[in-house]
Design a protein around this motif. Structure first.
Motif, PDB file in Angstrom:
ATOM      1  N   TRP A  87     146.513 -13.107 114.350  1.00  0.00           N
ATOM      2  CA  TRP A  87     147.348 -14.308 114.188  1.00  0.00           C
ATOM      3  C   TRP A  87     147.903 -14.737 115.542  1.00  0.00           C
ATOM      4  CZ3 TRP A  87     147.018 -16.361 109.463  1.00  0.00           C
ATOM      5  CH2 TRP A  87     146.710 -15.525 108.385  1.00  0.00           C
ATOM      6  N   LYS A 130     152.159 -22.016 103.909  1.00  0.00           N
ATOM      7  CA  LYS A 130     151.103 -21.147 104.415  1.00  0.00           C
ATOM      8  C   LYS A 130     151.589 -19.690 104.475  1.00  0.00           C
ATOM      9  CE  LYS A 130     147.737 -23.118 105.595  1.00  0.00           C
ATOM     10  NZ  LYS A 130     146.632 -23.647 104.742  1.00  0.00           N
ATOM     11  N   GLN A 133     151.201 -18.315 101.046  1.00  0.00           N
ATOM     12  CA  GLN A 133     149.779 -18.351 100.699  1.00  0.00           C
ATOM     13  C   GLN A 133     149.148 -17.032 101.156  1.00  0.00           C
ATOM     14  OE1 GLN A 133     147.207 -21.115 102.986  1.00  0.00           O
ATOM     15  NE2 GLN A 133     146.425 -21.820 101.016  1.00  0.00           N
TER      16      GLN A 133
ATOM     17  N   PRO B 289     144.706 -28.247 106.946  1.00  0.00           N
ATOM     18  CA  PRO B 289     145.356 -27.029 106.447  1.00  0.00           C
ATOM     19  C   PRO B 289     146.792 -27.260 105.980  1.00  0.00           C
ATOM     20  CG  PRO B 289     144.251 -26.584 108.507  1.00  0.00           C
ATOM     21  CD  PRO B 289     144.137 -28.061 108.282  1.00  0.00           C
ATOM     22  N   THR B 290     147.446 -28.268 106.563  1.00  0.00           N
ATOM     23  CA  THR B 290     148.837 -28.486 106.174  1.00  0.00           C
ATOM     24  C   THR B 290     148.957 -28.951 104.733  1.00  0.00           C
ATOM     25  OG1 THR B 290     150.916 -29.301 107.059  1.00  0.00           O
ATOM     26  CG2 THR B 290     149.176 -30.907 106.878  1.00  0.00           C
ATOM     27  N   ASP B 292     146.523 -27.826 102.430  1.00  0.00           N
ATOM     28  CA  ASP B 292     145.564 -27.002 101.693  1.00  0.00           C
ATOM     29  C   ASP B 292     146.250 -25.761 101.123  1.00  0.00           C
ATOM     30  OD1 ASP B 292     142.911 -26.636 100.774  1.00  0.00           O
ATOM     31  OD2 ASP B 292     142.639 -25.044 102.251  1.00  0.00           O
ATOM     32  N   TRP B 293     147.025 -25.958 100.101  1.00  0.00           N
ATOM     33  CA  TRP B 293     147.726 -24.874  99.410  1.00  0.00           C
ATOM     34  C   TRP B 293     148.100 -25.338  98.015  1.00  0.00           C
ATOM     35  CZ3 TRP B 293     152.624 -26.656  98.224  1.00  0.00           C
ATOM     36  CH2 TRP B 293     153.133 -27.695  99.030  1.00  0.00           C
ATOM     37  N   ARG B 296     143.247 -22.168  98.704  1.00  0.00           N
ATOM     38  CA  ARG B 296     142.539 -22.568  99.915  1.00  0.00           C
ATOM     39  C   ARG B 296     141.236 -23.238  99.476  1.00  0.00           C
ATOM     40  NH1 ARG B 296     144.753 -20.169 104.538  1.00  0.00           N
ATOM     41  NH2 ARG B 296     145.647 -18.112 104.180  1.00  0.00           N
ATOM     42  N   CYS B 322     149.132 -25.354 117.263  1.00  0.00           N
ATOM     43  CA  CYS B 322     148.947 -26.071 115.989  1.00  0.00           C
ATOM     44  C   CYS B 322     149.103 -25.073 114.846  1.00  0.00           C
ATOM     45  CB  CYS B 322     147.567 -26.732 115.939  1.00  0.00           C
ATOM     46  SG  CYS B 322     147.182 -27.386 114.298  1.00  0.00           S
ATOM     47  N   ASP B 323     150.316 -25.016 114.301  1.00  0.00           N
ATOM     48  CA  ASP B 323     150.633 -23.999 113.289  1.00  0.00           C
ATOM     49  C   ASP B 323     149.745 -24.075 112.041  1.00  0.00           C
ATOM     50  OD1 ASP B 323     153.594 -23.007 114.343  1.00  0.00           O
ATOM     51  OD2 ASP B 323     153.113 -25.095 114.753  1.00  0.00           O
ATOM     52  N   PRO B 324     149.525 -25.264 111.464  1.00  0.00           N
ATOM     53  CA  PRO B 324     148.724 -25.281 110.243  1.00  0.00           C
ATOM     54  C   PRO B 324     147.341 -24.652 110.436  1.00  0.00           C
ATOM     55  CG  PRO B 324     149.808 -27.389 110.544  1.00  0.00           C
ATOM     56  CD  PRO B 324     150.035 -26.611 111.802  1.00  0.00           C
ATOM     57  N   GLU B 326     146.538 -22.568 112.869  1.00  0.00           N
ATOM     58  CA  GLU B 326     146.735 -21.150 113.209  1.00  0.00           C
ATOM     59  C   GLU B 326     146.900 -20.301 111.953  1.00  0.00           C
ATOM     60  OE1 GLU B 326     148.864 -21.520 117.620  1.00  0.00           O
ATOM     61  OE2 GLU B 326     150.097 -21.181 115.853  1.00  0.00           O
ATOM     62  N   CYS B 327     147.434 -20.921 110.905  1.00  0.00           N
ATOM     63  CA  CYS B 327     147.613 -20.194 109.640  1.00  0.00           C
ATOM     64  C   CYS B 327     146.301 -20.066 108.871  1.00  0.00           C
ATOM     65  CB  CYS B 327     148.646 -20.896 108.756  1.00  0.00           C
ATOM     66  SG  CYS B 327     150.335 -20.614 109.282  1.00  0.00           S
ATOM     67  N   ASP B 328     145.294 -20.777 109.293  1.00  0.00           N
ATOM     68  CA  ASP B 328     143.993 -20.710 108.604  1.00  0.00           C
ATOM     69  C   ASP B 328     142.946 -19.919 109.375  1.00  0.00           C
ATOM     70  OD1 ASP B 328     144.805 -22.137 106.432  1.00  0.00           O
ATOM     71  OD2 ASP B 328     143.273 -23.698 106.584  1.00  0.00           O
ATOM     72  N   PRO B 330     142.539 -16.928 111.174  1.00  0.00           N
ATOM     73  CA  PRO B 330     142.083 -15.545 110.896  1.00  0.00           C
ATOM     74  C   PRO B 330     141.421 -15.398 109.531  1.00  0.00           C
ATOM     75  CG  PRO B 330     144.242 -15.516 111.932  1.00  0.00           C
ATOM     76  CD  PRO B 330     143.953 -16.949 111.576  1.00  0.00           C
ATOM     77  N   PRO B 331     142.013 -15.938 108.444  1.00  0.00           N
ATOM     78  CA  PRO B 331     141.292 -15.799 107.169  1.00  0.00           C
ATOM     79  C   PRO B 331     139.981 -16.586 107.128  1.00  0.00           C
ATOM     80  CG  PRO B 331     143.360 -17.006 106.844  1.00  0.00           C
ATOM     81  CD  PRO B 331     143.360 -16.486 108.241  1.00  0.00           C
ATOM     82  N   ARG B 333     137.973 -17.036 109.687  1.00  0.00           N
ATOM     83  CA  ARG B 333     137.008 -16.227 110.439  1.00  0.00           C
ATOM     84  C   ARG B 333     136.428 -15.137 109.517  1.00  0.00           C
ATOM     85  NH1 ARG B 333     140.080 -15.931 115.034  1.00  0.00           N
ATOM     86  NH2 ARG B 333     141.063 -14.036 114.343  1.00  0.00           N
TER      87      ARG B 333
END
Lengths: 434, 374
Positions: A87, A130, A133, B289-290, B292-293, B296, B322-324, B326-328, B330-331, B333
């Motif tokens: 992260w 998020k 989530q 992503p912002t 997408d909840w 996912r 870009c947080d949104p 960044e929250c997507d 790793p998962p 990948r």
């Protein structure tokens, strides 16, 4: 030298500590008696799951993560655990402390991280939805999130209000389905009333800090506002705030000060760097006190503009003589109440926050402002540079310092203290002699 | 063949000024790909999506704290530097916290006559989002009518929606050509085609697409396709990067970017209430992503693209801060790996260091080509 004001500990201090620890223990032990544990943010509508029963306990992510951050060793372990999973390091540091604690299975209050049964969140900041989530995916638990980003309260209309209320109704159906329990509207109504009582009383407490000398300093307020971030719907918390209000009022009546040499009144902004609260003690050397902030006042406190133009605690439905008799009425009140939260307004427009900050400066008779450019929270730093411009245009002295509420790797203590020294000099203050 | 698109993209301000000379409406800046441009178009304006210039700048520091994404600061810099001095209106459709700061600071410091913030729902997965958003669009419509003094009729909305849908379908046709074993369209051409569509009258864009499509189908394109790559991320019109990737033995064959396929992927479903139909298209489009909840949903869409375009690997482009996204990442990948797609994660700023990026891309291409080698 002699000190100007008398100080003494808060009479309710011990109770504040006990309540806070009880909250975390109750959550930890909930399963032992067949109770429910859920997790979500400090702004989640905790009054809603309260309708599932009196044995429903929550843990709110931000205050929990602040507790992790306060323990610098544990926090570093958590951060490294999150880094190792790929992260980004600039993500919300509360979220990272929380996730780290979850990955490591370590509970900041001792023992193993207690797994929640479901996530229940609301969303106004990019990270909110998020955050849970990922928790829901990692722990393989159900998740519901309510979108509250419908615009500033001053522009609220029926369509915007109903978008939130309709999602609340949907969430109750979801809670019943998820837990298999029958929902109690009576418990919901009770929680909504308690929530209004606790958040309005907190605003009342903050108003008492207009007194000179201030009865509370902001560092102390951090330990007190937290109850509203844990379980604002809870009767115990609402009762405690009334007791605290009486305690603080008594201090005002007797001229009891938070610091002995108050000669300069400041406010801060955003969450503090939790591992470095000594910043506030450092101010005392100069006779300076931070008496609060939009953050401590308005994160959970609910306010309104009074007919004379001043800012004060918002009148609850009970104070307005309105009796809540149905689920829909309770949810409408709950939505409307929360949408007026001061700390939700700047998400749409920095000018709204500047206006509220200028009101605080005027009403609490402040001499300056310290803005924490908090790298750990994009939500509360949203628009902060425009706030700086807006305040400085009025001639109020203002300083900024960079840091991070929950990641000590982004806090340069020496540099911050040097900036504070310069700011004190600007304000014409020198260190007090002992 | 794509010269016209490149010309529009590079000379966007000249196009806008010429458009103003010939039309009664205004040029209106759109701060996110979620802005329902159809309403602006139906009111006689030229919607123009705001992009940055990929140049280092020093004018936004007093306005946006440095922990927000380089794109939002680059966009604001364009306004503060007066590059859009002809633009009289700006519109934001709610998405991330980053871009909304560009909007509010622009409104505070760059002279405009009209600034409107559409409170688009972030939870697009609830059924309540549809009526709510239709209501928000009604407010936007009223605001536009008051500003321009011109009515927006259902007929003009329908015409605009159909024109926009035609543009979407035509760009789809160009994208379809990239599914071929030897694509006749490069990633660079595709990016500039989509990005230029943000900037010009859709009538002009459609005419140009219609002109080149028959030629493209018979285009003999003499270049090695190499590895077939997909790029995924937020805003990305970094043409220099794309050019570099396509110069080292790869072709970008598809994308999931808001400056790419996400902008035009779905079309309007007409049910009778044109305002709701327009709004619903934005609610149903491949999500940022912002939005997408709780589920996912975008991951499956990305996977489908990867399969349909037969990609060999994916470059995950992360705008710094870009947080949104960044929250997507790793998962995402992990998800791609689980489905047999290798990925390379790169962090982007306003400018990117092409040298080090090239080394990483080449290493990735070697990795992607491993199976063929052994």
């Amino acid at each position: 030298m002699t000190t100007a004001y008398k100080t003494e500990p808060l009479k309710t201090w011990q109770k504040a500590k006990e309540l806070r620890l009880k909250y975390y223990k109750d959550y930890q032990d909930a399963h032992k008696t067949g109770g429910i544990r859920w997790t979500g943010g400090a702004w989640a509508f905790d009054s809603i799951p309260a309708g599932l029963g009196r044995d429903v306990y929550n843990i709110t992510g931000e205050p929990y993560a602040a507790s992790v951050a306060f323990d610098r060793k544990l926090s570093m372990e958590c951060m490294e655990a999150v880094d190792a999973k790929g992260w980004a390091r600039d993500l919300c540091s509360y979220m990272r402390n929380y996730w780290g604690s979850m990955y490591l299975g370590k509970y900041a209050f001792g023992g193993e991280y207690p797994d929640p049964d479901f996530c229940f969140q609301d969303h106004i900041c990019c990270s909110h939805a998020k955050w849970y989530q990922h928790v829901a995916e990692y722990k393989k638990i159900p998740y519901f999130c309510i979108d509250v980003s419908v615009g500033p309260y001053e522009d609220l209309d029926e369509n915007r209000l109903m978008f939130v209320v309709n999602q609340m109704h949907e969430s109750i159906e979801w809670l019943e389905k998820t837990t298999g329990r029958t929902y109690s509207d009576e418990l919901l109504i009770e929680a909504v009333e308690n929530e209004q009582r606790s958040t309005s009383t907190w605003a009342e407490i903050c108003c008492l800090n207009m007194a000179r000398p201030a009865p509370l300093d902001e560092k102390t307020m951090y330990s007190l506002y937290v109850h509203g971030t844990l379980a604002k719907h809870n009767k115990e918390m609402a009762d405690f705030y009334e007791e605290l209000r009486d305690d603080v009022k008594d201090r005002v009546d007797r001229g009891i000060a938070a610091i002995p040499d108050e000669r300069c009144r400041l406010m801060s902004d955003t969450q503090p760097p939790w591992g470095f609260l000594k910043v506030f003690r450092y101010l005392e050397k100069f006779g300076a006190i931070s008496v609060g902030s939009l953050y401590t006042f308005g994160l959970i406190g609910i306010w309104e503009t009074k007919p004379d133009g001043t800012w004060g605690p918002r009148a609850t439905s009970m104070q307005r003589g309105e009796t809540i008799t149905s689920r829909d009425q309770a949810l409408r009140i709950l939505a409307d109440w929360n949408l007026s939260k001061p700390e939700w307004q700047h998400f749409y427009d920095p000018n709204l926050k500047t206006r509220m900050m200028l009101q605080i400066i005027k009403q609490w008779k402040l001499d300056g402002v310290m803005l924490h450019l908090n790298r750990g929270c994009e939500g509360l730093t949203c628009g902060i540079m425009e706030n700086r411009l807006g305040i400085s245009e009025t001639g109020v002295p203002i300083m900024t310092f960079e840091g991070n509420m929950g990641d000590e790797r982004e806090f340069d203590e020496k540099r911050v203290m040097t900036r504070i020294d310069s700011f004190m000099e600007t304000l014409g203050l020198t260190e007090l002699t002992t | 063949m794509f010269d016209k698109f490149f010309d529009w993209y590079h000379n966007r301000h000249d196009y806008a000024r010429q458009w103003l000379d010939k039309n009664d409406g205004e040029v209106v800046g759109c701060f996110c790909s979620y802005v329902p441009e159809e309403l602006l178009y139906a009111n006689g304006h030229l919607p123009m999506r705001m992009l940055g210039s990929h140049e280092p700048q020093d004018v936004t520091e007093p306005h946006i704290f440095g922990m927000f994404c380089p794109f939002c600061r680059d966009v604001l810099a364009q306004g503060l530097k007066g590059r859009y001095d002809y633009m009289k209106g700006i519109v934001l459709a709610q998405s991330c916290l980053h871009l909304r700061q560009s909007f509010t600071s622009w409104r505070n410091h760059v002279p405009v006559d009209f600034a409107h913030y559409i409170y688009m729902p972030n939870k697009v997965q609830t059924e309540h989002a549809r009526p709510y958003y239709a209501g928000a669009l009604e407010k936007f419509k009223t605001a536009l009518e008051e500003w321009s003094g011109r009515d927006i009729t259902d007929e003009s909305l329908r015409d605009a929606a159909e024109l926009y849908d035609e543009n979407r379908r035509l760009m789809h046709q160009v994208y379809d050509l990239r599914k071929e074993p030897n694509p006749v369209v490069t990633g660079l051409e595709a990016i500039v085609m989509v990005a230029s569509s943000f900037m010009v009258d859709k009538k002009d864009h459609n005419a140009e697409l219609k002109r080149i499509l028959p030629q493209l189908e018979s285009r003999g394109y003499e270049r090695e396709t190499g590895a077939r790559l997909m790029i995924v991320g937020s805003e990305d019109d970094d043409t220099e990067f794309v050019k570099m990737v396509e110069s080292v033995g790869a072709t970008i064959v598809t994308d999931d970017h808001c400056t790419g396929s996400r902008y035009f992927w779905n079309t309007t479903e007409y049910t009778g209430d044109i305002m709701s139909d327009i709004g619903n298209r934005y609610i149903d489009r491949p999500a940022c992503p912002t939005k997408d909840w709780e589920e996912r949903r975008r991951f499956d869409h990305i996977l489908q693209l990867a399969k349909d375009f037969n990609v060999d690997g994916v470059i995950l482009i992360q705008q710094k801060f870009c947080d949104p996204h960044e929250c997507d990442m790793p998962p995402l990948r992990t998800f791609l790996e689980e489905h047999g797609f290798k990925s390379l994660s790169l962090e982007f700023d306003v400018t990117v260091p092409l040298g080090p990026m090239r080394v990483r891309v080449e290493a990735f291409l070697e990795m992607v080509g491993e199976e063929e080698l052994f």
